[in-house]
Design a protein around this motif. Structure first.
Motif, PDB file in Angstrom:
ATOM      1  N   LEU A   1       0.812  -1.207   0.000  1.00  0.00           N
ATOM      2  CA  LEU A   1       0.000   0.000   0.000  1.00  0.00           C
ATOM      3  C   LEU A   1       0.851   1.265   0.000  1.00  0.00           C
ATOM      4  CD1 LEU A   1      -2.658  -1.113   2.645  1.00  0.00           C
ATOM      5  CD2 LEU A   1      -2.905  -1.132   0.151  1.00  0.00           C
ATOM      6  N   ARG A   2       1.933   1.241   0.756  1.00  0.00           N
ATOM      7  CA  ARG A   2       2.790   2.431   0.845  1.00  0.00           C
ATOM      8  C   ARG A   2       3.455   2.736  -0.503  1.00  0.00           C
ATOM      9  NH1 ARG A   2       4.497   4.918   5.254  1.00  0.00           N
ATOM     10  NH2 ARG A   2       3.894   3.131   6.545  1.00  0.00           N
ATOM     11  N   GLU A   3       3.938   1.696  -1.173  1.00  0.00           N
ATOM     12  CA  GLU A   3       4.608   1.892  -2.459  1.00  0.00           C
ATOM     13  C   GLU A   3       3.648   2.469  -3.496  1.00  0.00           C
ATOM     14  OE1 GLU A   3       7.974  -1.669  -2.306  1.00  0.00           O
ATOM     15  OE2 GLU A   3       5.908  -2.119  -2.897  1.00  0.00           O
ATOM     16  N   ILE A   4       2.421   1.950  -3.521  1.00  0.00           N
ATOM     17  CA  ILE A   4       1.427   2.473  -4.465  1.00  0.00           C
ATOM     18  C   ILE A   4       1.059   3.909  -4.106  1.00  0.00           C
ATOM     19  CG2 ILE A   4      -0.898   2.158  -5.388  1.00  0.00           C
ATOM     20  CD1 ILE A   4      -0.565  -0.851  -4.820  1.00  0.00           C
ATOM     21  N   GLY A   5       0.910   4.172  -2.795  1.00  0.00           N
ATOM     22  CA  GLY A   5       0.578   5.524  -2.354  1.00  0.00           C
ATOM     23  C   GLY A   5       1.637   6.537  -2.744  1.00  0.00           C
ATOM     24  N   GLU A   6       2.884   6.173  -2.590  1.00  0.00           N
ATOM     25  CA  GLU A   6       3.965   7.081  -2.964  1.00  0.00           C
ATOM     26  C   GLU A   6       3.964   7.354  -4.467  1.00  0.00           C
ATOM     27  OE1 GLU A   6       7.459   5.180  -1.488  1.00  0.00           O
ATOM     28  OE2 GLU A   6       7.140   5.829   0.597  1.00  0.00           O
ATOM     29  N   HIS A   7       3.557   6.358  -5.237  1.00  0.00           N
ATOM     30  CA  HIS A   7       3.542   6.516  -6.700  1.00  0.00           C
ATOM     31  C   HIS A   7       2.481   7.520  -7.138  1.00  0.00           C
ATOM     32  CE1 HIS A   7       4.206   5.328 -10.879  1.00  0.00           C
ATOM     33  NE2 HIS A   7       2.889   5.310 -11.025  1.00  0.00           N
ATOM     34  N   VAL A   8       1.318   7.506  -6.475  1.00  0.00           N
ATOM     35  CA  VAL A   8       0.213   8.383  -6.899  1.00  0.00           C
ATOM     36  C   VAL A   8       0.062   9.606  -5.996  1.00  0.00           C
ATOM     37  CG1 VAL A   8      -1.050   6.506  -7.982  1.00  0.00           C
ATOM     38  CG2 VAL A   8      -1.468   7.020  -5.572  1.00  0.00           C
ATOM     39  N   GLY A   9       0.894   9.717  -4.979  1.00  0.00           N
ATOM     40  CA  GLY A   9       0.828  10.883  -4.104  1.00  0.00           C
ATOM     41  C   GLY A   9      -0.297  10.836  -3.097  1.00  0.00           C
ATOM     42  N   LEU A  10      -0.670   9.638  -2.645  1.00  0.00           N
ATOM     43  CA  LEU A  10      -1.721   9.485  -1.636  1.00  0.00           C
ATOM     44  C   LEU A  10      -1.176   8.738  -0.427  1.00  0.00           C
ATOM     45  CD1 LEU A  10      -4.740   8.362  -3.868  1.00  0.00           C
ATOM     46  CD2 LEU A  10      -4.350  10.642  -2.916  1.00  0.00           C
ATOM     47  N   HIS A  11      -1.743   9.023   0.758  1.00  0.00           N
ATOM     48  CA  HIS A  11      -1.345   8.292   1.962  1.00  0.00           C
ATOM     49  C   HIS A  11      -1.774   6.841   1.829  1.00  0.00           C
ATOM     50  CE1 HIS A  11      -1.209   7.166   6.265  1.00  0.00           C
ATOM     51  NE2 HIS A  11      -0.273   8.102   6.326  1.00  0.00           N
ATOM     52  N   TYR A  12      -0.966   5.926   2.408  1.00  0.00           N
ATOM     53  CA  TYR A  12      -1.269   4.503   2.252  1.00  0.00           C
ATOM     54  C   TYR A  12      -2.627   4.126   2.839  1.00  0.00           C
ATOM     55  CZ  TYR A  12       0.121   3.702   7.129  1.00  0.00           C
ATOM     56  OH  TYR A  12       0.201   3.719   8.495  1.00  0.00           O
ATOM     57  N   SER A  13      -3.112   4.888   3.843  1.00  0.00           N
ATOM     58  CA  SER A  13      -4.430   4.595   4.409  1.00  0.00           C
ATOM     59  C   SER A  13      -5.527   4.850   3.378  1.00  0.00           C
ATOM     60  CB  SER A  13      -4.675   5.445   5.663  1.00  0.00           C
ATOM     61  OG  SER A  13      -4.641   6.830   5.351  1.00  0.00           O
ATOM     62  N   ARG A  14      -5.323   5.873   2.541  1.00  0.00           N
ATOM     63  CA  ARG A  14      -6.276   6.150   1.467  1.00  0.00           C
ATOM     64  C   ARG A  14      -6.236   5.029   0.425  1.00  0.00           C
ATOM     65  NH1 ARG A  14     -10.905   7.305  -0.595  1.00  0.00           N
ATOM     66  NH2 ARG A  14     -10.854   8.354  -2.632  1.00  0.00           N
ATOM     67  N   ILE A  15      -5.044   4.531   0.122  1.00  0.00           N
ATOM     68  CA  ILE A  15      -4.919   3.413  -0.810  1.00  0.00           C
ATOM     69  C   ILE A  15      -5.633   2.184  -0.264  1.00  0.00           C
ATOM     70  CG2 ILE A  15      -3.291   1.896  -2.002  1.00  0.00           C
ATOM     71  CD1 ILE A  15      -3.227   4.775  -2.973  1.00  0.00           C
TER      72      ILE A  15
END
Length: 284
Positions: free
Chosen positions: A256-270
């Motif tokens: 989740l964190r890696e995807i969040g960093e890619h799209v600029g969203l917090h991992y909790s949102r992912i």
């Protein structure tokens, strides 16, 4: 979580690290550092290891080692086991010195040996312990660079041969190569399936080396699955952002964190997108 399975074969190259128990220091003085090098030398002699690079830090060490006889685990039992015994005896203590098992990454030699050798000797520089690699005496840098004599167990010729035919010229080029690596991206950005550093073809070849007689359940899923596509591929294929996020997560290659960093969203949102949006689509 299943522990990564060790893949051992003749000629394998590994980046190995081992950390102190509860992140405690494993080198309390220079005598300890010299002792570790002595134990490493004995392991190289007994198990025919080729050490291309190493670096001692405070609570861990790095080792880039090639195993012509496919015996990493046997050598590591001696390296960590003998050092633990002698460390405890020296400091009048008992118990664990290292935190669990060592970590071993299987490396594609032609593609990553040079970059990893530079990454390893620059660890003290990145940690702010010294200004340059040559200022840290507890790595292979000074020997490879020609500033001190190289011990018999240290393999420096393969690295130097990549720079020039004449040793002196190669060592000068090696010094420039290391100096130029301070701001380079970490080679670990290319890590795949927890234990591979190499191309997709390399990962596929390594997975085929797994013992066919061994039950598939013995291999952690992260090691068995095909290599995931780059994150950008999912967002190029799916115009809808949430769909791309869900598909990238379902691939098993990204957290989740890696995807969040890619799209600029917090991992909790992912996490909410994956759990809520994904479940809603499953019901339709």
């Amino acid at each position: 979580m299943a522990r990564p399975l060790r893949i051992e074969f003749a000629g394998a190259l590994y980046h190995v690290t081992s950390r102190g128990n509860e992140r405690d220091d494993i080198f309390l003085d220079d005598d300890n550092r010299a002792l570790w090098l002595e134990v490493l030398e004995r392991a190289c002699e007994r198990f025919n290891w080729l050490v291309h690079a190493y670096c001692q830090m405070g609570n861990h060490w790095h080792l880039l080692v090639e195993t012509p006889d496919g015996n990493l685990s046997k050598g590591m039992r001696q390296l960590n086991g003998v050092y633990t015994q002698r460390f405890n005896r020296t400091h009048n203590r008992v118990g664990h010195v290292y935190q669990g098992r060592y970590k071993a990454i299987l490396v594609q030699k032609d593609a990553y040996l040079l970059e990893l050798s530079r990454y390893i000797v620059l660890n003290p520089v990145r940690a702010g312990m010294v200004r340059t690699a040559r200022d840290w005496p507890w790595s292979n840098y000074r020997a490879t660079a020609g500033l001190t004599a190289a011990p018999n167990w240290l393999e420096i010729d393969w690295i130097l041969a990549a720079f020039a035919e004449r040793k002196q010229e190669a060592q000068t080029a090696y010094r420039r190569f290391v100096t130029g690596g301070k701001n380079q991206p970490s080679p670990w950005e290319g890590l795949k399936n927890q234990i591979y550093l190499g191309s997709d073809a390399f990962v596929d070849a390594m997975q085929r080396k797994m013992d066919a007689d061994r039950r598939l359940s013995e291999f952690p899923k992260a090691q068995r699955r095909p290599v995931s596509r780059p994150l950008t591929w999912y967002f190029e294929k799916h115009r809808d952002r949430d769909t791309a996020i869900i598909e990238a997560f379902k691939s098993g290659g990204y957290n989740l964190r890696e995807i969040g960093e890619h799209v600029g969203l917090h991992y909790s949102r992912i996490s909410r997108i994956v759990n809520l949006t994904g479940k809603a689509r499953d019901k339709t």
